[in-house]
Design an enzyme around this catalytic site. Sequence first.
Site, PDB file in Angstrom:
ATOM      1  N   GLU A  16       0.832  -1.209   0.000  1.00 58.07           N
ATOM      2  CA  GLU A  16       0.000   0.000   0.000  1.00 58.07           C
ATOM      3  C   GLU A  16       0.862   1.253   0.000  1.00 58.07           C
ATOM      4  O   GLU A  16       0.567   2.218  -0.695  1.00 58.07           O
ATOM      5  CB  GLU A  16      -0.933   0.029   1.226  1.00 58.07           C
ATOM      6  CG  GLU A  16      -1.675   1.361   1.274  1.00 58.07           C
ATOM      7  CD  GLU A  16      -2.741   1.478   2.338  1.00 58.07           C
ATOM      8  OE1 GLU A  16      -2.763   0.676   3.268  1.00 58.07           O
ATOM      9  OE2 GLU A  16      -3.555   2.423   2.206  1.00 58.07           O
ATOM     10  N   ASP A  35      -0.842  -4.945   2.965  1.00 61.21           N
ATOM     11  CA  ASP A  35      -1.304  -3.742   3.667  1.00 61.21           C
ATOM     12  C   ASP A  35      -0.692  -3.792   5.064  1.00 61.21           C
ATOM     13  O   ASP A  35      -1.102  -4.594   5.907  1.00 61.21           O
ATOM     14  CB  ASP A  35      -2.833  -3.696   3.748  1.00 61.21           C
ATOM     15  CG  ASP A  35      -3.298  -2.320   4.205  1.00 61.21           C
ATOM     16  OD1 ASP A  35      -2.453  -1.543   4.678  1.00 61.21           O
ATOM     17  OD2 ASP A  35      -4.498  -2.027   4.078  1.00 61.21           O
ATOM     18  N   ILE A  76      -0.781  -1.738   7.609  1.00 57.93           N
ATOM     19  CA  ILE A  76      -1.817  -1.488   8.630  1.00 57.93           C
ATOM     20  C   ILE A  76      -3.111  -1.214   7.882  1.00 57.93           C
ATOM     21  O   ILE A  76      -3.222  -0.229   7.143  1.00 57.93           O
ATOM     22  CB  ILE A  76      -1.506  -0.267   9.526  1.00 57.93           C
ATOM     23  CG1 ILE A  76      -0.185  -0.471  10.264  1.00 57.93           C
ATOM     24  CG2 ILE A  76      -2.641  -0.063  10.553  1.00 57.93           C
ATOM     25  CD1 ILE A  76       0.182   0.683  11.190  1.00 57.93           C
ATOM     26  N   ASP A  77      -4.072  -2.094   8.031  1.00 56.37           N
ATOM     27  CA  ASP A  77      -5.399  -1.836   7.479  1.00 56.37           C
ATOM     28  C   ASP A  77      -6.276  -1.403   8.650  1.00 56.37           C
ATOM     29  O   ASP A  77      -6.312  -2.071   9.687  1.00 56.37           O
ATOM     30  CB  ASP A  77      -5.980  -3.075   6.795  1.00 56.37           C
ATOM     31  CG  ASP A  77      -7.283  -2.711   6.126  1.00 56.37           C
ATOM     32  OD1 ASP A  77      -7.247  -1.849   5.232  1.00 56.37           O
ATOM     33  OD2 ASP A  77      -8.333  -3.235   6.530  1.00 56.37           O
ATOM     34  N   THR A 109      -5.984   2.094   9.202  1.00 57.24           N
ATOM     35  CA  THR A 109      -4.995   3.096   9.634  1.00 57.24           C
ATOM     36  C   THR A 109      -5.645   4.230  10.423  1.00 57.24           C
ATOM     37  O   THR A 109      -5.049   4.738  11.378  1.00 57.24           O
ATOM     38  CB  THR A 109      -4.252   3.680   8.408  1.00 57.24           C
ATOM     39  OG1 THR A 109      -3.842   2.596   7.582  1.00 57.24           O
ATOM     40  CG2 THR A 109      -3.018   4.456   8.815  1.00 57.24           C
ATOM     41  N   ASP A 165      -6.200  -4.166   0.667  1.00 59.77           N
ATOM     42  CA  ASP A 165      -7.149  -4.243   1.783  1.00 59.77           C
ATOM     43  C   ASP A 165      -7.972  -5.530   1.739  1.00 59.77           C
ATOM     44  O   ASP A 165      -8.624  -5.868   2.734  1.00 59.77           O
ATOM     45  CB  ASP A 165      -8.169  -3.085   1.719  1.00 59.77           C
ATOM     46  CG  ASP A 165      -7.516  -1.719   1.748  1.00 59.77           C
ATOM     47  OD1 ASP A 165      -6.642  -1.508   2.589  1.00 59.77           O
ATOM     48  OD2 ASP A 165      -7.894  -0.865   0.914  1.00 59.77           O
TER      49      ASP A 165
HETATM   50  C1  IPD Z   1      -9.011   1.456   4.379  1.00 55.84           C
HETATM   51  C2  IPD Z   1      -9.810   0.560   5.283  1.00 55.84           C
HETATM   52  C3  IPD Z   1     -11.269   0.946   5.250  1.00 55.84           C
HETATM   53  C4  IPD Z   1     -11.823   0.805   3.858  1.00 55.84           C
HETATM   54  C5  IPD Z   1     -11.045   1.674   2.905  1.00 55.84           C
HETATM   55  C6  IPD Z   1      -9.557   1.356   2.980  1.00 55.84           C
HETATM   56  P1  IPD Z   1      -6.445   1.680   5.192  1.00 55.84           P
HETATM   57  O1  IPD Z   1      -7.653   1.023   4.324  1.00 55.84           O
HETATM   58  O2  IPD Z   1      -9.709  -0.789   4.897  1.00 55.84           O
HETATM   59  O3  IPD Z   1     -12.027   0.119   6.083  1.00 55.84           O
HETATM   60  O4  IPD Z   1     -13.176   1.171   3.867  1.00 55.84           O
HETATM   61  O5  IPD Z   1     -11.494   1.434   1.603  1.00 55.84           O
HETATM   62  O6  IPD Z   1      -8.858   2.256   2.160  1.00 55.84           O
HETATM   63  O7  IPD Z   1      -6.276   3.068   4.672  1.00 55.84           O
HETATM   64  O8  IPD Z   1      -6.873   1.681   6.598  1.00 55.84           O
HETATM   65  O9  IPD Z   1      -5.276   0.819   4.880  1.00 55.84           O
END
Ligand code: IPD
Length: 267
Positions: free
Chosen positions: A67, A82, A84-85, A87, A208
């Site tokens: 990412e 990813d 940290i998902d 974030t 993600d």
């Molecule tokens: C996000 C999260 C969020 C989702 C977004 C993502 P991130 O990723 O997974 O739940 O709704 O589409 O972009 O920015 O926390 O790695």
Amino acid sequence: MNLDAREEALVAVAREAGDLAKRLFSNPPEVKLKGRQDYITAADGELERLIIGRLKERFPGDAFLGEEGGAQGKGDAIWVIDPIDGTANFAHRMPHFCVSIAFMSEGELGLGAIAAPMYGELYRARAGRGAFLNDRPMKVAGVTDIKQAIVELGWSARRTVRAYTSLVERVLDAGAVFMRAGSGALGLAYVAAGRTHGYCELHINSWDTLAGLLMVREAGGWTNDFLDGAALEQGNPVLACAPGLKEALVAITGVGQANEKLERRMS
Ligand code: IPD
């Protein structure tokens, strides 16, 4: 393709990265905004470097898509990461975040791992060999009545507010309830674990999604053909659910209406 060695390395690095994320969580994070409601912390970069470094030592010929750092290397064997998902949760000191790593070969998902360190949970899946939460097999819920369903609806600024609120309205009108916890990867893992009954987002990125999608399928759930088109680089809509809700949720969300390609490959 040696999937045994990759599976072992994946689980080890997901665990190590999860432990590091937990240590980093205890200090106030250095936070920046990449865009509207789109956060990055210093921890994202540190974790991504750790994960790619460890995997590269073992599999120097593999490609990587992270990412934060983008693509490295070329080839049919690719790790999608990813660090940290969730974030935004991490940045605000909320424990609902995870590390998500998937491995694909020749366009097919082979492996996935998600570490949710604040909950002491490690999810993993291997194509054809099932999905596990801390070594217990996962199975999606048996619910068939949309009026009993909990559906997570992911949100990002990549789609309009109108499109999201209309989706929420359709889900509620059908008698289901919705939630949004802020991590797409964990949202999918929860469907695989039978905790919730569906996850839908009108646009989400591959890093993600991929590990969680494999988990849902391996736990007996249904998913749309997320990887259709240029999803790896550009993302796509996603819908994953308990099989008894497939028809209702495809009709309500409009995601997965033309899923023939995936269904042919999976049969
Ligand atoms: C996000 C999260 C969020 C989702 C977004 C993502 P991130 O990723 O997974 O739940 O709704 O589409 O972009 O920015 O926390 O790695």
